[in-house]
Design a protein around this motif. Sequence first.
Motif, short mmCIF file in Angstrom:
data_model
loop_
_atom_site.label_atom_id
_atom_site.label_comp_id
_atom_site.label_asym_id
_atom_site.label_seq_id
_atom_site.Cartn_x
_atom_site.Cartn_y
_atom_site.Cartn_z
N CYS A 143 9.35 38.05 51.95
CA CYS A 143 11.05 38.75 52.14
C CYS A 143 12.91 38.06 52.84
N VAL A 171 15.30 37.94 55.68
CA VAL A 171 15.84 39.76 56.51
C VAL A 171 14.86 39.56 57.06
N SER A 217 10.82 49.11 55.83
CA SER A 217 10.98 49.23 53.99
C SER A 217 11.21 47.61 53.72
N THR A 218 12.32 47.13 54.68
CA THR A 218 12.49 45.70 54.45
C THR A 218 11.17 44.24 53.84
N CYS A 219 10.29 44.57 54.81
CA CYS A 219 9.37 43.86 54.87
C CYS A 219 8.68 44.10 54.82
N TYR A 238 11.78 47.15 59.95
CA TYR A 238 10.80 46.40 58.60
C TYR A 238 9.94 46.66 57.69
#
Length: 316
Positions: free
Chosen positions: A113, A116, A31-33, A29
């Motif tokens: 997020c 995610v 980069s995404t969260c 996670y």
Amino acid sequence: MACGKLYFLILVILGLSLKVYGKLSPNFYSSTCPNALSIVEKGVKAAIKNEARVGASILRLHFHDCFVNGCDGSILLDDTANFRSEKTAAPNNNSARGFEAVDHIKAKLEKACPGVVSCADILAIIARDAVVIYGGPTWKVKLGRRDSRTANRSAANAFIPQPSFNLSNLTQSFANVGLSFKDMVVLSGGHTVGLARCTTFRSHIHNNTNINSGFAKYLQRKCPTSGNDNVLLPLDYQTKYTFDDKYYKNLVAKKGLLHSDQELYNGNKADSLVQDYAMDQCKFFKAFAKSMIRMGNIKPLTGSNGEIRLNCRKPN
């Protein structure tokens, strides 16, 4: 802890060679969260501050999730028109708890997020964080699990280890999910924190001989042959909310609360491991962290399998 840095470094190295199923990564996670881990940690700390017992409860949720069709968050699902929840299976009914803490953490993650972080990953992270907050070891949690769309109540009844199990039952139960005899002895050490209901240990304290007689008499006053079913007593009578090696010391003294616990020290091949961990807490911590990584890697759903539930209690 004196051994803290040592076992953490060892795990970072060993983590490179541990067998995993699917593509799990501690940085899943990043980069995404990027704040996912800190959000979860803050939520676990708040939950335990509110109720000391809940850390042990959420650690147990991760165990009971992974033993049923792998670590897929299925234990969190409520009943639907299409399936019955694992929450009402015998090992979980009136016993599994901590669901509200998971809900709260999931809500925080959804706000930061949306869509995610999976519920299955939340269980893996909160198990680690709870252990650390109680004073136990840390480890790199491999992430990237996805959530199941269904539950399996019959499998929960069949595969989750029971308090009445003997050593053979326990060994087979862990082998069924790909965990070793050593993993079984080590992961049982999670019972160094938390409480158990009278109904789960009544037979052991009234009928078994592999228990300290004075300890049995003390417990019998709290949990008689009938009544007091919901009376709660510590799994580790010395330090119920401290993650340490007292669980194993208790077993050597024949003061295990559950029949399945005391089976690990009853004149059998588990005795030597119990003695090792009773004498060396650092050794137990290192082994526990490695076994938790292995357990967290039991048949996760990855890639396009499963889903990322928006609400951990129901499929999308």
